[in-house]
Design an enzyme around this catalytic site. Structure first.
Site, PDB file in Angstrom:
ATOM      1  N   TYR A 100       0.858  -1.191   0.000  1.00  0.00           N
ATOM      2  CA  TYR A 100       0.000   0.000   0.000  1.00  0.00           C
ATOM      3  C   TYR A 100       0.893   1.239   0.000  1.00  0.00           C
ATOM      4  CZ  TYR A 100      -3.162   3.659   1.579  1.00  0.00           C
ATOM      5  OH  TYR A 100      -3.890   4.821   1.663  1.00  0.00           O
ATOM      6  N   GLU A 185      -3.164   7.618  -4.285  1.00  0.00           N
ATOM      7  CA  GLU A 185      -3.047   6.328  -3.602  1.00  0.00           C
ATOM      8  C   GLU A 185      -2.846   5.216  -4.616  1.00  0.00           C
ATOM      9  OE1 GLU A 185      -5.794   4.859  -0.127  1.00  0.00           O
ATOM     10  OE2 GLU A 185      -6.650   4.120  -1.992  1.00  0.00           O
TER      11      GLU A 185
END
Lengths: 371, 288
Positions: A100, A185
């Site tokens: 992530y 992101e």
């Protein structure tokens, strides 16, 4: 403004972040043609909601014909309130591990914040705090290669993966700055053999900075009414009650909902007419409220930069031009309030000075006494 | 005493010739603020309400001794205006405009910190010390001098609270508008520290709302304060998942809820009100 996955990915790719090969399609035939070029693929609905996979918005296809069928199923479907108009046909990946990575704005330190985790593919909120690496960036110097290397090491990466990761992070920061992002992101950042690939990504551009990005395609969010009010420069949220509310300032609008609820009123909406709204936008705001067909309207103004006489003129303008067919309760204090209340009185409208009294009055007007 | 500004503050207005800049310069003068100059590069030599207009902030500092600036320029030009003020040696910078891009705000805050400049805002009503000085857009007549310090995220809500306090005979030392944006110059903790150190402030009122964790962070500091704190929180009736106007006013998951803020503040020893007219009574109780 949230951007669709395919736009986020194309901007990341432009900045040098590896993304899977993909094509946009608006018809099943286009999806088929795309799959012919790409091979085994994922057909992904382009809508601005999370959890697309579980909701049936992402389907795998191993042949072009299958891609056409999957696209036919997804296009036009209603996904959490959004009709799917486009799909992104993307190369399937053999993912070994998921990481992530994001960059966001940290209000506490007033600086950009890099958040990384060796556990990707899920919401970052679900990852235990001890597995998360966070690092602030000084916006005046920017994210330098050593920052990126440091984050890679703290994630436990080494060798080629660490180098690729550091490069992806610095390139991602370029996108963060270039597009005035609130959030960029990559989740998951996929480990595919010895390569890192941005398997899914999000890019939210700050609305207040859109003036610097006239070339970005407009991506609309919210209900039709919410969009219309936004276009008029007002903040509006539809709620499920029946007393329409307008106040100046977001805090005051929230406070007004609280006080109204305290007296048993059910707010139909949250409308912040903004700081310094002049006559025309204020009249526009009242017209929007009337469109929601409320049982009554409560206008609560504490003028600072907003001038109470302007608000009074707006109310009178709407009353005289199209009429206000439901009970209207006004509370008006602050800058130029005496003038504002005098104008309203001349037009036959009483204005309260106390917020609680006004809220009580509108509840009575909407539901009758004893409500 | 007052915090940040007082009767010696010499104010320059950046954007004095605009609609808002001009109107509120008049209001600030009427309040008694020493507005010594205004800035507009193209209109230097003119006057606004008798205040001389100069071309640059440097001139306002050199010729008129300005040491604080209140900025009214449109948001796209606010970064340039703020940088100019900091470069000219201004020590208190009040940023009124809303919609300043967050990345501009971050750049402003870094530069201000390096130069020891106190920033109020952006997207705020400003700062006021009744009887001494006002830099901002708040209505003049709702304030009066007294022992209460106020710090608020929301402008209009702080007017509501100040109005209720003044009507109850409770005046204020200084009222600080933090601003509703995600990146701001002076936050709750910093304002609370200033009030804690100010001998005239006897009780502090914190005006907060749902969303973010600023109130929870402030609660940690309140535990260490010697002065009582009364908090007013808005957003009790707001549904989760919707952004209520302010960038930060959104409840996500269990963070930033009304109840989590009430719990944190109560545990820290603050009294919490959710209706504006409850505040004066709580203040009176805590004043003793």
């Amino acid at each position: 403004m949230k951007l669709y996955e395919y736009l986020a990915k194309s901007f990341l790719a432009e900045a040098g972040v590896p993304t899977p090969k993909g094509r946009l399609a608006t018809t099943p035939e286009e999806a088929e043609a795309a799959a012919r070029e790409i091979g085994p693929c994922a057909v992904k609905a382009q809508v601005l909601v999370g959890g697309r996979g579980k909701a049936g918005g992402i389907k795998l296809a191993s042949t072009p014909e299958e891609a056409r069928q999957r696209a036919a199923e997804i296009l036009g479907m209603n996904l959490k309130g959004y009709v799917v108009e486009k799909v992104w046909v993307e190369q399937q990946l053999n993912i070994d591990r998921e990481l992530y990575l994001s960059i966001t704005v940290d209000g506490q330190t007033r600086q950009p914040l890099v958040i990384a985790s060796a556990h990707g593919g899920v919401n970052i909120e679900e990852v235990p705090e001890e597995h998360i690496v966070k690092r602030n960036v000084d916006i005046t110097t920017g994210l330098l290669p050593f920052h990126a290397r440091e984050v890679a090491r703290r994630l436990g990466l080494s060798g080629s993966l660490a180098k690729q990761f550091a490069q992806i992070l610095t390139n991602m920061y370029t996108v963060f700055r270039r597009y005035d992002a609130e959030l960029v992101e990559i989740n998951p950042l996929a480990v595919v053999g010895d390569r890192l690939v941005a398997a899914d990504s999000r890019l939210n551009v700050e609305d207040d900075a859109l003036f610097r990005h006239p070339d970005l395609p407009k991506v609309e969010e919210g209900t039709e009414l919410e969009r219309k009010v936004k276009a008029a420069g007002l903040a509006f949220v539809q709620l499920d009650g029946d007393i329409a509310v307008m106040a100046n300032g977001a805090g005051m609008a929230m406070g007004t909902l609280d006080v109204l609820s305290h007296y048993g009123g059910r707010p139909a909406n949250f409308l912040d007419a903004g700081g310094g709204a002049s006559v025309e936008p204020t009249a526009q705001a009242i017209r929007f409220l009337l469109e929601t067909r409320p049982k009554a309207i409560l206008i609560n103004i504490f003028g600072g930069i907003t001038r109470c006489d302007d608000v009074a003129r707006a109310i009178i303008q709407v009353k005289q031009s199209e009429g206000i067919p439901v009970p209207l309760v006004v509370r008006l204090v602050g800058t130029n309030d005496e003038e504002g209340r005098r104008l309203l009185a001349e037009a036959g409208i009483h204005a309260y000075t106390d917020m609680g009294e006004a809220a009580r009055a509108v509840v009575e007007a909407a539901y009758g006494k004893g409500a | 005493m007052a915090v940040i500004i007082d009767e010696n503050t010499r104010v320059v207005v950046q954007g004095i010739t605009g609609n808002q800049g001009s109107f509120h310069t008049g209001q600030m003068l009427a309040f008694g603020t020493r507005v010594v100059a205004g800035v507009n590069f193209d209109k230097a030599g003119q006057e606004v309400h008798g205040v001389p207009v100069v071309a640059t902030v440097h001139e306002a500092v050199e010729k008129y001794g300005a040491n604080a600036s209140v900025v009214f320029v449109p948001a796209p030009f606010a970064k340039d205006a703020a940088f100019e003020a900091i470069d000219a040696g201004i020590k208190v910078l009040v940023l009124i405009p809303e919609h300043i891009p967050t990345q501009d705000a971050m750049e402003i805050m870094v530069l201000a910190q390096r130069h020891g400049v106190r920033v109020i805002g952006p997207n705020c009503f400003g700062i006021i010390s009744p009887g001494k000085c006002k830099m901002g857009i708040m209505p003049n007549h709702i304030y009066k001098p007294g022992p209460v310090g106020i710090v608020a995220r929301s402008g209009t809500l702080s007017y509501e609270i100040a109005y209720n306090l003044t009507r109850a005979g409770l005046g204020q030392t200084t009222v600080i508008g933090m601003g509703g944006d995600r990146v701001i110059g002076t936050n709750f903790v910093e304002a609370l520290k200033l009030f804690e150190a100010d001998p005239e402030t006897k009780v502090v009122v914190m005006v907060g709302e749902i969303g973010g964790i600023q109130e929870e962070v402030a609660a940690e500091y309140i535990k260490t304060m010697s002065k009582p704190v009364v908090a007013f929180l808005a957003g009790k009736a707001a549904p989760p998942g919707k952004r209520m106007g302010h960038a930060g006013a959104i409840i996500e998951g269990n963070r930033g809820t009304f109840q989590s803020k009430v719990d944190a503040l109560t545990a820290a020893g603050a009294s919490v009100a959710s209706l504006p007219w409850e505040v004066p009574e709580l203040v009176r109780q805590r004043l003793g």
